[in-house]
Write a protein that holds these residues in place. Structure first.
Motif, PDB file in Angstrom:
ATOM      1  N   GLY A 409      -7.484 -38.558   3.649  1.00 17.10           N
ATOM      2  CA  GLY A 409      -8.774 -38.058   3.505  1.00 17.10           C
ATOM      3  C   GLY A 409      -9.373 -37.633   4.646  1.00 17.10           C
ATOM      4  O   GLY A 409      -8.905 -37.120   5.954  1.00 17.10           O
ATOM      5  N   PRO A 410     -10.735 -37.726   4.793  1.00 17.53           N
ATOM      6  CA  PRO A 410     -11.463 -37.169   6.066  1.00 17.53           C
ATOM      7  C   PRO A 410     -11.087 -38.054   7.292  1.00 17.53           C
ATOM      8  O   PRO A 410     -10.755 -39.125   7.093  1.00 17.53           O
ATOM      9  CB  PRO A 410     -12.960 -37.405   5.530  1.00 17.53           C
ATOM     10  N   PRO A 411     -10.701 -37.040   8.491  1.00 18.64           N
ATOM     11  CA  PRO A 411     -11.389 -35.902   9.032  1.00 18.64           C
ATOM     12  C   PRO A 411     -10.168 -34.754   8.537  1.00 18.64           C
ATOM     13  O   PRO A 411     -10.310 -33.529   8.969  1.00 18.64           O
ATOM     14  CB  PRO A 411     -11.620 -36.036  10.307  1.00 18.64           C
ATOM     15  N   TYR A 412      -9.089 -34.949   7.779  1.00 19.25           N
ATOM     16  CA  TYR A 412      -8.193 -34.399   7.372  1.00 19.25           C
ATOM     17  C   TYR A 412      -7.063 -34.048   8.528  1.00 19.25           C
ATOM     18  O   TYR A 412      -7.454 -34.282   9.783  1.00 19.25           O
ATOM     19  CB  TYR A 412      -8.526 -33.119   6.671  1.00 19.25           C
ATOM     20  N   TYR A 413      -6.197 -32.972   8.253  1.00 17.95           N
ATOM     21  CA  TYR A 413      -5.288 -32.595   9.328  1.00 17.95           C
ATOM     22  C   TYR A 413      -5.660 -31.215   9.734  1.00 17.95           C
ATOM     23  O   TYR A 413      -6.124 -30.154   8.773  1.00 17.95           O
ATOM     24  CB  TYR A 413      -3.889 -32.420   8.828  1.00 17.95           C
ATOM     25  N   ASP A 414      -5.547 -30.775  11.075  1.00 20.34           N
ATOM     26  CA  ASP A 414      -5.640 -29.384  11.663  1.00 20.34           C
ATOM     27  C   ASP A 414      -4.799 -28.638  11.179  1.00 20.34           C
ATOM     28  O   ASP A 414      -3.565 -28.866  11.985  1.00 20.34           O
ATOM     29  CB  ASP A 414      -5.943 -29.754  13.093  1.00 20.34           C
ATOM     30  N   LEU A 415      -4.880 -27.658  10.546  1.00 14.07           N
ATOM     31  CA  LEU A 415      -3.592 -26.647   9.946  1.00 14.07           C
ATOM     32  C   LEU A 415      -4.135 -25.318   9.991  1.00 14.07           C
ATOM     33  O   LEU A 415      -5.470 -25.020  10.387  1.00 14.07           O
ATOM     34  CB  LEU A 415      -3.222 -27.028   8.528  1.00 14.07           C
ATOM     35  N   ILE A 416      -3.239 -24.348   9.726  1.00 16.91           N
ATOM     36  CA  ILE A 416      -3.505 -22.869   9.883  1.00 16.91           C
ATOM     37  C   ILE A 416      -2.862 -22.470   8.502  1.00 16.91           C
ATOM     38  O   ILE A 416      -1.872 -22.636   8.219  1.00 16.91           O
ATOM     39  CB  ILE A 416      -3.002 -22.450  11.177  1.00 16.91           C
ATOM     40  N   LEU A 417      -3.711 -21.398   7.793  1.00 15.28           N
ATOM     41  CA  LEU A 417      -3.265 -20.867   6.601  1.00 15.28           C
ATOM     42  C   LEU A 417      -3.905 -19.434   6.739  1.00 15.28           C
ATOM     43  O   LEU A 417      -4.924 -19.406   7.128  1.00 15.28           O
ATOM     44  CB  LEU A 417      -3.880 -21.440   5.385  1.00 15.28           C
ATOM     45  N   HIS A 418      -2.941 -18.559   6.525  1.00 13.65           N
ATOM     46  CA  HIS A 418      -3.385 -16.840   6.670  1.00 13.65           C
ATOM     47  C   HIS A 418      -3.898 -16.634   8.069  1.00 13.65           C
ATOM     48  O   HIS A 418      -4.793 -15.879   8.325  1.00 13.65           O
ATOM     49  CB  HIS A 418      -4.248 -16.595   5.810  1.00 13.65           C
ATOM     50  N   GLY A 419      -3.509 -17.398   9.152  1.00 16.40           N
ATOM     51  CA  GLY A 419      -3.762 -17.096  10.581  1.00 16.40           C
ATOM     52  C   GLY A 419      -5.247 -17.890  10.808  1.00 16.40           C
ATOM     53  O   GLY A 419      -5.803 -17.710  11.971  1.00 16.40           O
ATOM     54  N   ARG A 420      -5.889 -18.520   9.855  1.00 15.28           N
ATOM     55  CA  ARG A 420      -7.109 -19.078  10.261  1.00 15.28           C
ATOM     56  C   ARG A 420      -6.831 -20.694   9.902  1.00 15.28           C
ATOM     57  O   ARG A 420      -6.215 -21.137   9.237  1.00 15.28           O
ATOM     58  CB  ARG A 420      -8.102 -18.640   9.197  1.00 15.28           C
TER      59      ARG A 420
END
Length: 511
Positions: A409-420
């Motif tokens: 849950g919070p604060p979640y994982y830092d990820l990228i999707l569609h370059g954002r």
């Protein structure tokens, strides 16, 4: 000549409650099935396995079927193809096209299968005739979270031992979806990591590999891919961020029971250190055929014997696991004693606690760690000190889920999707984190201690002391059903299991 047929035990499929039959399947339409042979899993008698495959092939060819894949015979599977008409005759069924709002049109069947009498005792399962979905990705999707954790943050929080997973092989299971190479490259570049070695393995499903390719797909297919795409990219980026030098295989398969068999057969052939699975269904979902659970279990047991730790998310909908019958349920295959079931936590004011944010409230990013007591599997010997009682009246003291936990849950994982930036989480994230940790640990163990099924070892005193207990948080009740959940408590519980890892201490304990 009239062929004699016999019932295939455990093959019954019920009428799907949310689907209706709209027409017969086209008689000349092509169908691919995976036929499971006796003793599937470990190849303990190669000559007998080969003889069984040859006989099965010869008998089914009499009905117009033909061999399409013999590569998994060592794992006990034989691929066969043929027309709907031929499959109906070979297995005494009546294939139709069904429709549900959730899945659209799909090929299905009802009732039991029969197999040619000559194959009695040799063929133990036939998968792929019915294409109803038998996997569900964790339904949580995070968005817009501030302060989501980077790979370096995760390493620090869980005290990962040094290393980058070099020389190790880790696998990830995906049902449908797509894979965007550019997003993984952008993710690793953002975090100053080497480009990951990602190998896409197609097991009856070919994923689109770019945003442009997705946009060119028919609208219905595009929507199906987009539903799963965030899951795929999260799984891969978490693993790539924590073991960037490892070989990462991503198995893309279909949503049906055949998909489960095919991906586990591939894992048995490849023998990765860990396999991450962020999908499942309640173990007692009526759509499971008994024979499917039995054949999946054979392969999971074989994986454990080969030292593959299969890390499975415990679910994101708390004690109900999206069932609405008022009882508690656990996710499968997390419920299997041959897996490492992974629950979820969240960080609240710097402290880690069991994950619970009003499950069912998707607009508010709600979700809760799955967990509970199995109704199918007995409690294994290595859980003999676990005192969790089932919340289902009259149910047995079965295997307890989860074994361990990590951030969901919070604060979640830092990820990228569609370059954002696209923060995400769920137990779908904690499972690949554990797979990555196991991969990194394995690289630093002495040769004699590598490639071991770790779940039973984690319950031993030395390893359990390397776990950080999560003794606070809300219970994992689902709302509106069943409205009760398993309590979070000091020591082992059915929300976070043994707790979250101290990776360096765990490496020392496993040495």
């Amino acid at each position: 000549m009239t062929e004699q047929h016999v019932l295939l035990a455990g093959s019954e499929r019920p009428v799907k409650h949310d689907a209706r039959r709209v027409r017969d399947a086209g008689a000349k339409d092509s169908v691919s099935v995976t036929v499971s042979l006796r003793g599937a899993g470990l190849d303990e008698n190669p000559e007998q396995r080969r003889a069984d495959a040859d006989k099965t092939k010869a008998v089914l060819e009499r009905f117009g079927l033909r061999s399409s894949d013999e590569s998994k015979i060592p794992q006990g599977s034989l691929g066969m193809t043929g027309t709907v008409e031929a499959m109906n005759k070979a297995f005494q069924t009546d294939l139709g096209i069904y429709h549900s709002d959730r899945q659209g049109d799909f090929r299905g069947r009802e009732g039991e299968l029969k197999i040619p009498a000559d194959l009695q005792g040799i063929v133990t399962g036939v998968f792929g005739l019915d294409q109803r979905r038998m996997a569900r990705r964790a339904s949580f999707t995070g968005h817009g979270a501030f302060g989501s954790l980077s790979p370096a943050d995760l390493e620090q929080r869980y005290n990962f031992p040094g290393g980058d997973g070099g020389g190790q092989h880790v696998a990830i299971a995906e049902f449908g979806g797509g894979y965007l190479d550019a997003d993984t490259e952008a993710f690793t570049a953002k975090h100053h990591l080497p480009q990951a070695q990602v190998d896409v393995v197609e097991l009856g499903y070919t994923p689109p590999r770019s945003w442009q390719e997705i946009q060119q797909m028919p609208r219905q297919d595009q929507q199906a891919v987009m539903e799963v795409l965030p899951e795929v990219m999260m799984d891969v980026q978490i693993v790539a961020g924590l073991v960037p030098a490892a070989q990462i295989s991503v198995y893309f398969t279909n949503w049906d029971q055949k998909g489960w068999i095919d991906l586990l057969d591939q894992a048995l052939a490849d023998k990765p250190v860990a396999l991450s699975i962020s999908y499942g269904l309640p173990e007692d979902d009526p759509d499971w055929a008994d024979v499917a659970i039995a054949e999946i279990e054979k392969r999971l047991s074989a994986a454990a014997q080969l030292g593959i730790t299969v890390c499975v998310s415990s679910g994101d909908d708390g004690s109900g696991d999206q069932m609405s019958d008022g009882r508690c349920h656990v996710n499968y295959p997390a419920a299997s004693p041959s897996t490492l079931a992974v629950g979820g936590t969240m960080i609240n004011g710097g402290d880690e606690e069991a994950w619970w944010v009003a499950p069912g409230d998707r607009a508010g990013r709600g979700g809760a760690t799955g967990g509970g007591v199995s109704v199918l599997f007995d409690r294994p010997d290595w859980q003999h000190n676990v005192r969790v009682q089932t919340l289902n009246p009259g149910a047995k003291a079965g295997r307890v889920v989860p074994d361990v936990a990590a951030l969901a849950g919070p604060p979640y994982y830092d990820l990228i999707l569609h370059g954002r930036p696209r923060p995400n989480g769920g137990t779908s994230a904690s499972a690949p984190l554990w797979a990555a940790l196991i991969t990194r640990i394995n690289a630093q163990l002495p040769a004699a201690k590598r490639q071991r099924f770790l779940t039973p070892l984690l319950y031993q005193n030395g390893a359990s002391a390397a776990m950080l207990d999560i003794g606070v948080g809300h219970d994992n009740a689902s709302f509106p059903q069943p409205g009760v959940g398993y309590a979070v408590q000091k020591g082992y519980d059915a929300c976070t299991g043994l707790g979250v890892p101290d990776g360096t201490a765990l490496l020392a304990a496993l040495q």
